[in-house]
Design an enzyme around this catalytic site. Structure first.
Site, short mmCIF file in Angstrom:
data_model
loop_
_atom_site.label_atom_id
_atom_site.label_comp_id
_atom_site.label_asym_id
_atom_site.label_seq_id
_atom_site.Cartn_x
_atom_site.Cartn_y
_atom_site.Cartn_z
CB CYS A 147 -0.91 0.02 1.23
SG CYS A 147 -2.08 -1.35 1.31
N GLY A 197 -0.45 0.34 -5.03
CA GLY A 197 -1.79 -0.21 -4.85
C GLY A 197 -2.76 0.34 -5.88
CG ASN A 240 2.96 0.38 3.33
OD1 ASN A 240 4.10 0.75 3.14
ND2 ASN A 240 2.49 -0.73 2.80
N GLY A 241 1.52 -1.97 5.53
CA GLY A 241 2.16 -3.05 6.27
C GLY A 241 1.18 -4.15 6.59
CB CYS A 261 10.63 -4.72 3.12
SG CYS A 261 10.11 -5.74 1.73
CE1 TYR A 292 7.54 -5.56 -9.85
CE2 TYR A 292 6.41 -5.65 -7.73
CZ TYR A 292 6.38 -5.54 -9.12
OH TYR A 292 5.18 -5.41 -9.75
CB CYS A 315 6.06 -11.27 2.35
SG CYS A 315 6.23 -9.74 3.30
CB CYS A 319 12.89 -8.18 6.69
SG CYS A 319 11.85 -9.68 6.65
CB CYS A 324 10.62 -13.30 0.74
SG CYS A 324 11.75 -11.94 0.38
#
Length: 468
Positions: A2, A28, A102-103, A250, A256, A396, A446, A449
């Site tokens: 988001c 989004g 967002n999250g 992240c 990406y 994720c 993090c 993934c």
């Protein structure tokens, strides 16, 4: 997945927020909303689709005030439901507020059940509404180490208490009648930046590209664990956690998700992606005629690979920018052709050539397989597929919409098996060490993934992972 935006002290707050959300549209496309305060009341407009579809010109005209927040949504928690469109609005004994998030909270389900047992009624299925209830029911005073400004004594302790109960990723913008508040979780999973323009308006956004569109200067990142308040008394920060968490930003934002013209986590996305490609060239030196990106996700990594290797860069795949997300695929034959809606090979570049194809990631593998097949039909002599990130082996839980573990190709197959599945002559992934070495200018990421090592979990997710 988001995007959030906030503005303080701008006479055209709604219009400015609309522009900011437009710049964050890549984060989004499902729905959008804007909440505006005129100093006494908060008004809100919500809608489905892109920003230009969700918020109409007549909506903007009705949103009067000089403080605003906005949100563009791609569902990760709660699914596609009109009741999940943000910002959320609440009126409680302490006043009114709107919130955009967002999250993703990993303990949202447990907290929701506890709140429902205490009488809370939820109208949405979004984890963001957990914040609304936690803020509204909070009763604890501010932590002893925090000296609150008089403007913050009635509301900020509610936010502090909510922050100490939730687990997971959250970057928030909160709108009160006369305040704009920005919040970032203590791990700093999701990006959040602060900006200011020449006339004294302040801005908060997920990425700096949203500051650019409103002609604002990037000041700094909102820090992990920070609660930043902006009102007529000025700008001030609080840190409700007495300890400092290790940042867990992240890494996929760099790979990406963020726009390449943005600065996030204090680094330029453009430069990091090119460096990923240069590192790929060092890890996979291949004799080939040209380097071809999968547009737009592999563009910068392919440029970096070309620069480092000396192999010419070519646009061998042309992207159609007018493909909608709701394309109906009624038959297998049409599904097989659907990749051509987005990408089409340039036969003059491809035919008879040994090509290195670069993309940012392989998730399910179906698109990569179609691209390789398409390039074969266009006459490629050799196809060497290189990926500017490690294999994605785990879903994720912090706000990126990745599939379940069973659907992630790299969790089910070896690299050689994936190579055979997609039909490439070579398949190579950027090493975890190489990726982190490039990104480590900004420490603390993090990588769950790619590793399955989750920095924050809840009992619910731990049980789910055991099942998987």
């Amino acid at each position: 997945m988001c995007g959030i935006f906030g503005v303080f002290n701008h006479k055209s707050a709604a219009e400015i927020t609309f522009l900011g959300l437009h710049a964050l549209q890549h984060r989004g496309q499902e729905s959008a909303g804007i909440a505006v305060s005129d100093g006494y009341d908060i008004n809100i407009k919500l809608g489905t689709g892109l920003v230009t579809q969700a918020i109409k010109e007549e909506d903007i005209k009705e949103l009067k005030g000089d403080i605003a927040i906005g949100h563009v949504r791609y569902s990760t928690s709660g699914g596609s439901n009109i009741k999940n469109i943000q910002p959320f609005f609440a009126h409680f004994y302490g006043g009114q507020f709107a919130i955009a998030h967002n999250g993703n909270l990993v303990n949202a389900e447990r907290l929701k059940k506890e709140l429902e047992m205490e009488g809370a009624i939820f109208r949405s299925t979004s984890d963001t509404e957990v914040f609304v209830h936690l803020i509204a029911k909070a009763r604890q005073p501010a932590p002893a180490h925090i000296n609150l400004h008089k403007n913050d004594e009635d509301f900020l302790p509610h936010i502090f208490e909510a922050m100490k109960k939730v687990k997971g990723a959250y970057s928030l913008v909160i709108l009160r009648e006369k305040q704009l508040i920005a919040v970032r979780d203590p791990h700093g999973f999701r990006p959040l930046v602060l900006g200011k323009n020449r006339t004294g308006s302040y801005f908060v956004a997920s990425e700096t590209c949203a500051l650019d569109i409103v002609d604002a200067e990037y000041l700094r990142d909102i820090n992990p664990g920070e609660v930043l308040v902006i009102d007529d008394a000025g700008i001030r920060s609080y840190y409700p956690f007495e300890y400092t968490e290790n940042p867990k930003k992240c890494i996929f934002e760099f790979i990406y998700f963020a726009r390449p013209d943005s600065k996030i986590f204090k680094e330029w996305v453009y430069s990091i992606r090119k460096e990923f490609g240069k590192r790929l060239a060092k890890e996979y030196p291949i004799d080939a005629d040209c380097v071809v990106p999968v547009l737009d996700s592999g563009l910068l990594a392919a440029m970096g690979y070309s620069e480092e290797s000396g192999i010419p860069f070519e646009i061998g795949l042309i992207r159609n920018h007018y493909v909608g997300r709701s394309f109906i695929q009624p038959s297998q034959e049409i599904r097989d052709l659907s990749v051509r809606l987005k990408l089409n090979p340039v036969r003059d570049v491809i035919e008879g050539k040994r090509i290195i194809v670069i993309d940012d990631s392989i998730v399910r593998g179906t698109t990569s397989k179609k691209i390789v097949n398409m390039l074969r039909r266009a006459g490629a002599k050799e196809i060497h597929m290189l990926i500017s990130s490690p294999p994605v082996i785990s879903p994720c839980y912090y706000g990126i919409d990745t599939p379940t573990k069973e659907e992630l190709l790299a969790s089910q197959m070896s690299v050689e098996e994936i190579r055979r599945f997609i039909g490439a002559d070579t398949l190579g992934y950027l090493s975890l060490e190489g990726m982190l070495e490039v990104a480590n200018k900004s420490k603390g990421f993090c990588t769950a993934c790619f590793t399955g090592n989750y920095p924050v979990l809840d009992e619910f997710f731990e049980e789910e992972i055991k099942i998987l």
